[in-house]
Motif scaffolding. Sequence first.
Motif, PDB file in Angstrom:
ATOM      1  N   HIS A 161       6.119  12.563   2.791  1.00 42.18           N
ATOM      2  CA  HIS A 161       6.205  11.559   1.719  1.00 42.18           C
ATOM      3  C   HIS A 161       4.805  11.107   1.321  1.00 42.18           C
ATOM      4  CE1 HIS A 161      10.549  10.981   1.674  1.00 42.18           C
ATOM      5  NE2 HIS A 161      10.542  10.998   2.988  1.00 42.18           N
ATOM      6  N   VAL A 197      -6.386  -6.127  -2.199  1.00 42.70           N
ATOM      7  CA  VAL A 197      -6.042  -5.886  -3.600  1.00 42.70           C
ATOM      8  C   VAL A 197      -6.377  -4.469  -4.030  1.00 42.70           C
ATOM      9  CG1 VAL A 197      -6.609  -6.571  -5.949  1.00 42.70           C
ATOM     10  CG2 VAL A 197      -6.388  -8.291  -4.188  1.00 42.70           C
ATOM     11  N   ASN A 198      -7.469  -3.919  -3.484  1.00 43.76           N
ATOM     12  CA  ASN A 198      -7.902  -2.600  -3.937  1.00 43.76           C
ATOM     13  C   ASN A 198      -7.103  -1.451  -3.364  1.00 43.76           C
ATOM     14  OD1 ASN A 198      -9.894  -3.558  -5.607  1.00 43.76           O
ATOM     15  ND2 ASN A 198     -11.324  -3.797  -3.909  1.00 43.76           N
ATOM     16  N   ALA A 199      -6.166  -1.744  -2.457  1.00 41.54           N
ATOM     17  CA  ALA A 199      -5.373  -0.662  -1.874  1.00 41.54           C
ATOM     18  C   ALA A 199      -3.952  -0.681  -2.419  1.00 41.54           C
ATOM     19  CB  ALA A 199      -5.345  -0.794  -0.357  1.00 41.54           C
ATOM     20  N   CYS A 200      -3.743  -1.445  -3.489  1.00 44.37           N
ATOM     21  CA  CYS A 200      -2.420  -1.599  -4.095  1.00 44.37           C
ATOM     22  C   CYS A 200      -1.835  -0.317  -4.635  1.00 44.37           C
ATOM     23  CB  CYS A 200      -2.594  -2.507  -5.321  1.00 44.37           C
ATOM     24  SG  CYS A 200      -1.631  -3.932  -5.254  1.00 44.37           S
ATOM     25  N   SER A 201      -0.637   0.059  -4.161  1.00 42.03           N
ATOM     26  CA  SER A 201       0.038   1.206  -4.762  1.00 42.03           C
ATOM     27  C   SER A 201       1.264   0.773  -5.539  1.00 42.03           C
ATOM     28  CB  SER A 201       0.466   2.193  -3.682  1.00 42.03           C
ATOM     29  OG  SER A 201      -0.644   2.849  -3.153  1.00 42.03           O
ATOM     30  N   ILE A 202       1.589  -0.522  -5.433  1.00 42.04           N
ATOM     31  CA  ILE A 202       2.784  -1.043  -6.101  1.00 42.04           C
ATOM     32  C   ILE A 202       2.375  -2.177  -7.025  1.00 42.04           C
ATOM     33  CG2 ILE A 202       4.995  -2.180  -5.740  1.00 42.04           C
ATOM     34  CD1 ILE A 202       5.084  -1.077  -2.988  1.00 42.04           C
ATOM     35  N   LYS A 240       0.821  -1.213   0.000  1.00 39.93           N
ATOM     36  CA  LYS A 240       0.000   0.000   0.000  1.00 39.93           C
ATOM     37  C   LYS A 240       0.855   1.263   0.000  1.00 39.93           C
ATOM     38  CE  LYS A 240      -2.332  -1.097   3.815  1.00 39.93           C
ATOM     39  NZ  LYS A 240      -1.582  -2.299   4.232  1.00 39.93           N
ATOM     40  N   SER A 241       2.174   1.105   0.079  1.00 41.33           N
ATOM     41  CA  SER A 241       3.025   2.285   0.183  1.00 41.33           C
ATOM     42  C   SER A 241       4.147   2.260  -0.833  1.00 41.33           C
ATOM     43  CB  SER A 241       3.607   2.374   1.602  1.00 41.33           C
ATOM     44  OG  SER A 241       4.677   3.276   1.642  1.00 41.33           O
ATOM     45  N   LYS A 242       4.044   3.131  -1.835  1.00 42.47           N
ATOM     46  CA  LYS A 242       5.097   3.261  -2.842  1.00 42.47           C
ATOM     47  C   LYS A 242       6.399   3.659  -2.178  1.00 42.47           C
ATOM     48  CE  LYS A 242       6.118   3.245  -7.217  1.00 42.47           C
ATOM     49  NZ  LYS A 242       5.626   4.192  -8.207  1.00 42.47           N
ATOM     50  N   TYR A 243       6.246   4.426  -1.102  1.00 46.08           N
ATOM     51  CA  TYR A 243       7.405   4.918  -0.371  1.00 46.08           C
ATOM     52  C   TYR A 243       8.241   3.762   0.169  1.00 46.08           C
ATOM     53  CZ  TYR A 243      10.050   7.043   3.441  1.00 46.08           C
ATOM     54  OH  TYR A 243      11.048   7.421   4.301  1.00 46.08           O
ATOM     55  N   SER A 277      -7.925   0.912  -7.466  1.00 46.32           N
ATOM     56  CA  SER A 277      -6.745   0.924  -6.591  1.00 46.32           C
ATOM     57  C   SER A 277      -5.910   2.177  -6.844  1.00 46.32           C
ATOM     58  CB  SER A 277      -5.892  -0.312  -6.862  1.00 46.32           C
ATOM     59  OG  SER A 277      -5.333  -0.222  -8.148  1.00 46.32           O
ATOM     60  N   PRO A 278      -5.059   2.556  -5.866  1.00 50.20           N
ATOM     61  CA  PRO A 278      -4.183   3.718  -6.068  1.00 50.20           C
ATOM     62  C   PRO A 278      -3.323   3.560  -7.317  1.00 50.20           C
ATOM     63  CG  PRO A 278      -4.154   3.080  -3.770  1.00 50.20           C
ATOM     64  CD  PRO A 278      -4.956   2.041  -4.491  1.00 50.20           C
ATOM     65  N   LEU A 279      -2.923   2.313  -7.610  1.00 45.86           N
ATOM     66  CA  LEU A 279      -2.121   2.051  -8.801  1.00 45.86           C
ATOM     67  C   LEU A 279      -2.870   2.498 -10.053  1.00 45.86           C
ATOM     68  CD1 LEU A 279       0.600   0.726  -9.258  1.00 45.86           C
ATOM     69  CD2 LEU A 279      -0.543  -1.449  -9.536  1.00 45.86           C
ATOM     70  N   ASP A 282       6.622  10.013  -9.264  1.00 46.88           N
ATOM     71  CA  ASP A 282       7.803  10.283  -8.436  1.00 46.88           C
ATOM     72  C   ASP A 282       8.159  11.770  -8.464  1.00 46.88           C
ATOM     73  OD1 ASP A 282       9.610   7.148  -8.989  1.00 46.88           O
ATOM     74  OD2 ASP A 282       8.099   7.738  -7.508  1.00 46.88           O
ATOM     75  N   SER A 290       4.084   9.380  -1.045  1.00 48.07           N
ATOM     76  CA  SER A 290       4.127   8.001  -1.541  1.00 48.07           C
ATOM     77  C   SER A 290       3.829   6.997  -0.435  1.00 48.07           C
ATOM     78  CB  SER A 290       5.494   7.698  -2.164  1.00 48.07           C
ATOM     79  OG  SER A 290       6.526   8.054  -1.265  1.00 48.07           O
ATOM     80  N   ALA A 291       3.854   7.439   0.825  1.00 52.55           N
ATOM     81  CA  ALA A 291       3.514   6.527   1.916  1.00 52.55           C
ATOM     82  C   ALA A 291       2.038   6.613   2.266  1.00 52.55           C
ATOM     83  CB  ALA A 291       4.361   6.844   3.149  1.00 52.55           C
ATOM     84  N   ALA A 292       1.322   7.538   1.623  1.00 49.94           N
ATOM     85  CA  ALA A 292      -0.104   7.704   1.910  1.00 49.94           C
ATOM     86  C   ALA A 292      -0.920   6.984   0.853  1.00 49.94           C
ATOM     87  CB  ALA A 292      -0.446   9.190   1.915  1.00 49.94           C
ATOM     88  N   LYS A 293      -2.224   6.929   1.067  1.00 53.31           N
ATOM     89  CA  LYS A 293      -3.087   6.238   0.100  1.00 53.31           C
ATOM     90  C   LYS A 293      -3.749   7.255  -0.823  1.00 53.31           C
ATOM     91  CE  LYS A 293      -7.101   3.275  -0.425  1.00 53.31           C
ATOM     92  NZ  LYS A 293      -8.354   2.823   0.123  1.00 53.31           N
TER      93      LYS A 293
END
Lengths: 131, 288
Positions: free
Chosen positions: B242, A63-68, A29-32, B158-160, B229, B244-247
């Motif tokens: 950051h 699955v719906n919170a995927c950021s990566i 959930k965190s790209k960071y 999804s965020p993606l 990015d 990127s650490a949030a939703k």
Amino acid sequence: HLATSLPLPSERDHFRPRIDLIVFMIDIKSKYSLRNVEASLAHVDASFFLGKVCFLVTGVGRVNACSIETNAVCKLGETYCSPVLFCELELEGIRVVTAQRLLRMLQICAGHIPGVSALSFVSLMRNSDDD
Amino acid sequence: ENGDPQRTAFLLRKAWTLYSVTPLYRFHRARLRDYARLLSAFIAAEKQKGLAVEVGVELDIKVAVSSLADLRGSEQDQAAVLVQLSMRSRASSRNSEDKLVWSGWFCSVYGDDLSENVPEDFTCLPLFLTHGAESYTSMVGSWFQKTFDCCFRRLAISPLNLCWMVAMWAGCQLDRAASAVELVFSMPRLSQPLDISYAIHPEDAKALWDTVQKTPGEITQEEVDVFMDCLYAHFHRHFKIHLSAAKLVKVSTAVASAHCDGIVKILHNQYLLGVLMLLTELAISQIQ
């Protein structure tokens, strides 16, 4: 020992015991967290990548919170010849099983299991594709 | 080609709730009037059971089911099907106009991945969009499920996927002055909910996307990552946070806006099919 990133502070170097296994945790959930792991990998000595590194991806239940993208993590595993484990920490059953797996890997890396060394992980990484 | 912009104008600037729908069994386009009558009877029966929302004055719900011939991607797609519920108050029957209370439409834009693999009797319209009270959505959904043996599921984004949308839409060429590109993030693990809204001038966003995108008309995951990015880095430079650490929960551009709960608003007719194509793809991956 837990650390939010690498390198570890150098002041404690002489107190630190030998490091047998490094588990990089990536929260889906965190790209960071992925970027943080990628930056930290640069600080790891090459000898660790002979079976003493593993990637643990958490949060895969949602699955719906995927950021990566999962492909990106699998590619990371391939690049660094290290296994990628997927788990969901919010589910107790999976949490326990994952902890047991990591413990087993640690025992092997620390040389506590006769006849099996960390190098075994590297040969297990090879896909059937490669043959 | 979007066809007659007048006929699709009703789709724009409305918040649509998204669902994925499995293929409809033995759906016949020639019988749309029959379906409207059957659905109307079903809704009347549900209201008798006391499941309806309206209280007080007795109200007739009129159902219209129509085909939107131009609303499709390719010839392989089924044309969209529109269901509209209108209310006519029996009290003032003389020259009162019917009031539209609920709309829902099924569509497929370049949904070949699904329709290729489906047997003869099935009609593929994987994307369902609704606007209006949840109680009506539920009644219409139940009737379609019973009649055509299909299954509806809310389509979350999804965020993606939201990142893909904002990158794609921020890069769109628009004639008039466009509204800002906005991203809304929800900060995790706080006792009080906290949202951060990050607004970017549309020209800056487009300029950034233009430097990132290598091949016009093609978008890769790498390009979306670089775009995001850059936005994260810029924000961190100024605010030491950051993102990127949030939703990422919502993205908003002049072309369209989308919320992670599966709610979209399409603002520009020119890109209607482009947006629907992306949503069709999401619906299909949820079904498969």
